[in-house]
Structure formats: C-alpha cells, structure tokens
Scaffold this motif. Sequence first.
Motif, PDB file in Angstrom:
ATOM      1  N   SER D  47     -12.037 -34.290  40.430  1.00 29.81           N
ATOM      2  CA  SER D  47     -12.903 -34.202  39.479  1.00 29.81           C
ATOM      3  C   SER D  47     -13.922 -35.134  39.775  1.00 29.81           C
ATOM      4  N   LYS D  48     -14.986 -35.288  38.975  1.00 31.63           N
ATOM      5  CA  LYS D  48     -16.116 -36.266  39.472  1.00 31.63           C
ATOM      6  C   LYS D  48     -15.497 -37.693  39.213  1.00 31.63           C
ATOM      7  N   GLU D  49     -14.631 -37.920  38.323  1.00 35.11           N
ATOM      8  CA  GLU D  49     -13.933 -39.076  38.030  1.00 35.11           C
ATOM      9  C   GLU D  49     -13.286 -39.493  39.438  1.00 35.11           C
ATOM     10  N   GLU D  50     -12.691 -38.521  40.029  1.00 35.72           N
ATOM     11  CA  GLU D  50     -11.570 -38.835  40.970  1.00 35.72           C
ATOM     12  C   GLU D  50     -12.485 -39.158  42.416  1.00 35.72           C
ATOM     13  N   MET D  56     -15.546 -45.923  44.923  1.00 35.27           N
ATOM     14  CA  MET D  56     -15.611 -47.378  44.670  1.00 35.27           C
ATOM     15  C   MET D  56     -14.271 -47.948  45.104  1.00 35.27           C
ATOM     16  N   ASP D  57     -13.104 -47.390  45.319  1.00 37.40           N
ATOM     17  CA  ASP D  57     -12.034 -47.870  45.941  1.00 37.40           C
ATOM     18  C   ASP D  57     -12.175 -48.362  47.418  1.00 37.40           C
ATOM     19  N   GLU D 105     -20.704 -50.590  36.610  1.00 35.93           N
ATOM     20  CA  GLU D 105     -19.705 -49.533  36.410  1.00 35.93           C
ATOM     21  C   GLU D 105     -18.195 -50.115  36.339  1.00 35.93           C
ATOM     22  N   ALA D 106     -18.234 -51.838  36.116  1.00 35.92           N
ATOM     23  CA  ALA D 106     -16.895 -52.218  36.002  1.00 35.92           C
ATOM     24  C   ALA D 106     -16.882 -52.513  34.591  1.00 35.92           C
ATOM     25  N   PHE D 107     -17.592 -52.417  33.540  1.00 34.62           N
ATOM     26  CA  PHE D 107     -17.261 -52.948  32.404  1.00 34.62           C
ATOM     27  C   PHE D 107     -17.338 -51.618  31.498  1.00 34.62           C
ATOM     28  N   GLN D 113     -12.616 -47.205  34.945  1.00 31.21           N
ATOM     29  CA  GLN D 113     -13.297 -48.553  35.054  1.00 31.21           C
ATOM     30  C   GLN D 113     -12.236 -49.768  34.949  1.00 31.21           C
ATOM     31  N   HIS D 114     -11.140 -49.479  34.267  1.00 30.72           N
ATOM     32  CA  HIS D 114     -10.009 -50.355  34.276  1.00 30.72           C
ATOM     33  C   HIS D 114      -9.471 -50.525  35.717  1.00 30.72           C
TER      34      HIS D 114
END
Lengths: 196, 196, 196, 196
Positions: D47-50, D56-57, D105-107, D113-114
Amino acid sequence: MRHEKVDIIFQAAVQVFAESGFDQAKMDDIAQAAGVAKGTIYYHFKSKEELFSALMDEGIGNLIDYAKRNISLHSNPIEQLHALVHAHIQFFIENKKLAKLLLSEAFGTKERQHQFRVRILEYIRLIENILRDGIQSGDLSIVHPHEMASAIFGAASILVLHKIYSLEGQEKEMEESANVMEETVRHLLFNSLMNK
Amino acid sequence: MRHEKVDIIFQAAVQVFAESGFDQAKMDDIAQAAGVAKGTIYYHFKSKEELFSALMDEGIGNLIDYAKRNISLHSNPIEQLHALVHAHIQFFIENKKLAKLLLSEAFGTKERQHQFRVRILEYIRLIENILRDGIQSGDLSIVHPHEMASAIFGAASILVLHKIYSLEGQEKEMEESANVMEETVRHLLFNSLMNK
Amino acid sequence: MRHEKVDIIFQAAVQVFAESGFDQAKMDDIAQAAGVAKGTIYYHFKSKEELFSALMDEGIGNLIDYAKRNISLHSNPIEQLHALVHAHIQFFIENKKLAKLLLSEAFGTKERQHQFRVRILEYIRLIENILRDGIQSGDLSIVHPHEMASAIFGAASILVLHKIYSLEGQEKEMEESANVMEETVRHLLFNSLMNK
Amino acid sequence: MRHEKVDIIFQAAVQVFAESGFDQAKMDDIAQAAGVAKGTIYYHFKSKEELFSALMDEGIGNLIDYAKRNISLHSNPIEQLHALVHAHIQFFIENKKLAKLLLSEAFGTKERQHQFRVRILEYIRLIENILRDGIQSGDLSIVHPHEMASAIFGAASILVLHKIYSLEGQEKEMEESANVMEETVRHLLFNSLMNK
DNA sequence: CATGAATGAGAATTCATTCAT
DNA sequence: AATGAATGAATTCTCATTCAT
C-alpha cells in the motif's frame, strides 16, 4: 491421462471457487493453493472463465454419471426414482463445494452461466425421463413431467444445501442427516402430505 | 415516508444487481440507472454491500409479508398450504429479478450472505409452522417438518426459476405457466406420484 | 465581537485538525464537532484552506502575543530570553494540538504553508531581536543571531513536542516536566555543556 | 541485491512524497515519475502507507548509519558531539527532501507516524549516549541528558530546515551556510550565549 | 513447460464544495 | 443565517492477463 498439473490446478480451483464464488475467486489464490505459478494456469487454461467452465462441466458431468450409474441398477421407474434421490443427496453431501456453486453460479446472463444451465437441464431431463417411463408403464401419475422433474431437482438440492449451512462444521451430523433428507424427499414423492 | 431518492436508487439497484449479480454490478451503473450521481448513493448507503443488503432485506420481507397475508385468509392448514404455494409462485413470477438474486446470492461465506440466509430461514419457518399446525390438527402427516418445509421451498423456487430462464423473453407464456407450476407443486404435496 | 458560530467552529476545527492534520481532517467532522451543519462552515469560511489558515494565524498570533507579553515584563535581554523560553514552553504545553500542527503543517509547497512559515519567521525574528539587543548591550555574545534564534526555536519546540508524545495520556507528569524542559533549554543557552 | 524496479520506485517516491507530503502524494505521480505502471508499485508494496514507511525507515536508517560512522571516528565524547553535529547538518543538507518529511510526517496518530517516531527516538538515543559517556568521563556536565539530546536534535534539524526554505533555489549559498549552521550549533553547545 | 514480474483497465469509495430551500 | 442533500472529480487499490526468460 490428463496432464498432472491440470489435475492439481483443478483440485485447487474447486476449493477456491467454492470458497468465494466465481467473481471473488482470485487466480493468485488458485495458483497458490495449487502450488504452481500463476502463469502455469494460463498455460493450461485460456482464462478464468474457461477454467471455471471446465471445472463445473466436469462437476456436473460427475453428478450425471453418478446418477446414471445408480439408476441403471434398477429397471423399475419407481425404484429408479428412489435410486436417483439417493444418488443426488449422496453426491451433494460428498461434493458440498460443488453443490454450492451449482446453485449460486447457475443464474445469470453470462455465457458461462448459460452453458452451465444447459448441463443442469441435461440432468433434469434425466429425471424427467424416469418420470415419463413411469407414466408410460402406468407406475406413475404425473401431469407435467418436465416441471415435476425440475421441482424434484429443486426440492432435493435446496434441502441438502440448507442442511449444509445449518450443520456447518458438524461433519458427523451430516451423515446422519442423509437419511432424514432421503426420507423427506421420498415422502414428498410417494406419499401425500395429507393424512389418509 | 422514505426519502424519494432512496426509492429511486432502490429501484435502479434491483435492476442492476439482478442483471449482473452482486459482484458484477457496478455502482456507476446503478447511479446512471437511477439518474443520480454516484456520490448520492453513498450519501444514503454506506457501501455497495449495505445497499444490497437493504435491498434484499426489503425483498425477502415483501415475500414474507405477501405469504403471510395470503395464509391469513385461511384457517385450515391445508388451505393455508395451498395459499402459500400460490403466493410463493406468484411472488416469484412478479419479482423475477429478486427471485434470481434470492437463490444465487444466498450461498457464500460473506456476512451479507449469512444475514440473508437468516431471513430465508425465517420464511422456511413460516412454512414449517403451517406444517406443524397441520400435524397437530391431524390434517397432515409429516415426519420431519423442518426438512419438508425446506424441500417445499426448494421445489417451488427452482421450479419457477427454471421456468423463468426457459421462457426468457416470453412474458405471456409465463402467466399461463403459473397454473402448470402451481398444479405441479400441489400434486407433489397432496398426491403421491405413484398411480394408486 | 466575532460571530458566536465562528467561535464554535474554530474550537471544533482546532480539535479536528490537530487530531488528523490538514489533509485527513474532514469538514464533516468539524461540522459535527461544532454541532452545526456543514453548510454553515462554508457560510463563514470560503474553504477548508481558509478555515485552516485563519485558525493557524490566530494560533501563532496567540503564541507571539503571549511571548511578547512575557518579554515586555523585563528590560534586560538575558531576563527576556529566560522569559521567552518560559513562555514558549508553557504555551506549547497548554496548546499541544496547535504545537503539533505548528511543526507538521509548516513544511510544504502549498500557499497556506508558505503563509504559515511567514508567521513563524515573525516569531523567530522576535527571538532574534532579543539576541541582537543582548549583543548590542554587550550581555550576549552570538555570531549569527538569526541562525541562533531559529536553533533556539527548534530546540524548545522539538523538546516539548517530543515530551508530549512520550507522555501521551499522562497529564500530570507533563506539568512536572515543564521545569525539566525549561532547565534543559536554559542550560543549553547559558552554560557550556562542557565541564568547566 | 534489491530488485532493480524497487529502487527505481524508491527514488521516485522520495521525490513525490517530499514534494507534497504523504497525503497529497499520488500513487499515479509516483508511478509516472518511476516510469512504471501503477500496478507495479502495488506488486512490490502492499500500500501507499507501506511504501512510505519503507522509504522513511530506510531514510532514517541512513541518517543513523551516517551519524554512527562519523561518531566512530572519534573516541572523545566532545569530539563525537562535534562529529554528530557535522554529520546531522551535512545529512540534512544532502537529503533535503527526507529532512522535510522527517519533521512534517513525524507527528500524528497514525501507526506509520508512531513507527516513525520510534526510529527518531533511536537517533535521539544515539545522541543521548554520547552525552552520557561525556558525563561519565567527566567531560560534560548535563542534568537531563535525554531532554538535552532531544533539544539538540531539534535545534540542528529546525535550523537546517529553516535555512532550506529561506534559501530555496539557491543551491550555492546552501553549502556556505553549512559552516554558519555548524558554528551556531557548536556555539550553542559549547559556549554560553552570555558574554563571559 | 513453467515462471512471476509487470501491466493497466477498471471499481469502490471519499469528501470538499455547492445551492435550493 | 443556516441547512443538508446532492454532486462528481479524484484516488487508492485490485486482479485477470501477458510475455520475456
């Protein structure tokens, strides 16, 4: 003898199609269940539709063969009818997944569904022929044999399917139920529901 | 009174769902058929599933109501059974699209399909209750009333559906067939197929 | 005095925007939280962007006012710096939601984000001016006052925000943390980390 | 070695995500930028999230590695701190897009985000450990090392980010600014702002 | 024969915004 | 001033099918 892979794919496909129906079934899942690459399915079958049709065709062919075999053991139409009811119920119990597909994928406008109904009609004709033989021989008294055949098909099919869902997960009870279901259909056919 | 647009969407949805089944039906088509924007459907229904469920729930509710109304005109279980058969066949003929969906969308593992079977069970219980009343009153002789109810449901349903497909496009013949079908089911219920 | 509804909408909007960020926030949710119809928001604000901008503008305006008020209580640049740090940390603790938005919505290419950075710059200039005053008066020794102002802003902001997330749901500990955070920033500003 | 297409998609994704942030970024744009079909992205990422999380990772992983590599060249905590500040600022300058995403995108409350904050915490712990080593060895005098680490992180990050926006489009000035920024942070850490 | 990465035409769903009342 | 039903453009994600290896 059919190619080995084709058989493996067939097995997997019944599972997956029955689990989810034609539309929800994914070729990916079938491939995974069969343990082959997706491309392999397409090497053996032109399309999802073709795979499904081949599957259902074989399934309903088995039903017809099984019924014919049981019928042919008897020459008396009434006994043949008994045999048919027995065969139908047994087959549906032993092929639950096919049974579900048989009813849920038969109605629709797609060519595959039409083809499918043609095969079901073939099975209904088998029943109808027994009825006609019985009328001929004077053993049976039926005004509309074709309609009656289709009603018998419906009674037995829905009865088993209904039971499959109400006994979901209780394999043992199913076997016992077989007798109850046969009795019910026989009662419907050979007795009046009316008392005396 | 329900919102006007909801009714329009309902009408369109039955058409489209029946035409193609749940999976093949497109929200776009329903919107177009209803003459509303796609968003409007989603303003009134949370999802395709919900729209479909609402639809089927209303449909089967209508069937149950119609059957109950016909049954309540009689107090004798046998006459009630006659009335039920009549109502069932008439309703299926007048609601062909619903009839198709009723059988083809009832089997499956989706929650909506489960909900749906619960409502069908409600209808089968209605039949079963007439049978039990008849047993009680001594009018009927049935060993397994629940199974018998489900067999009757199956016989009548598949009979009509089978006829719907074989008479596709011949509206007039359908009406005439109604009698033949009612006779067939009545014969199945109240006579033995055996000649004397 | 501002229209009553506008205030209600404002309150609701901060909650919702802070909860989900600009993009994920839904006008529906804001309307619901405010207890007004969606149309009402559009009666008072041209668009989601405008509502958000108005909100953030007020929010950062409050921060600036609060800081100015605290600074103006002192005339000595060093005491002013102390006051600013105190004000900054207190304001962020008391306006956690705004604090999150302040950092997460400040970077980007959208016009609203640019406007937003302009206001943040205004705040940084406020810090910078204290620093310049201190240099002027000989109290402070800083080579790049603008950069230093922005570093101070970053240190205090991220410190509080980091704490907000690590103490999520522990309201009480937050208050105690305020001192620790102020000490930390003061240490950073007025002492060398080096021992002696 | 990672699949070639995955790398291409990664490259494109950083650009697009940094350009517009997570929510505004369109998978279509990423696909186009990568020169692959949209489906290809979904073949490699669920997904987009993944995709974003993976990105980011890796990004913050690179930052951590880079910092560690620079730190490990020194054994003295003070020199390590110098090295860290240098590495941090260099990395942010060379990975401007990542830097923006890192803060914006951290908050938030989303799981992604977590996860993201967890990795940032890992980096802050890296700083904290240097501080603790320095306290241990008597080189540094810090009361709250964790808070101080997070303040240092904030000071350096916001400083660079602020500069990135104020020098938008002036690549050359950025390089020169690097020194100014390093000096600023070093001054903050190793000197008092107070004159004598 | 077999594979599985790549494709792209959909389809469901979302949501800011409008506007008639 | 306020409403909320209606809209439709936009976007994510799916999956049957293809094809180079």
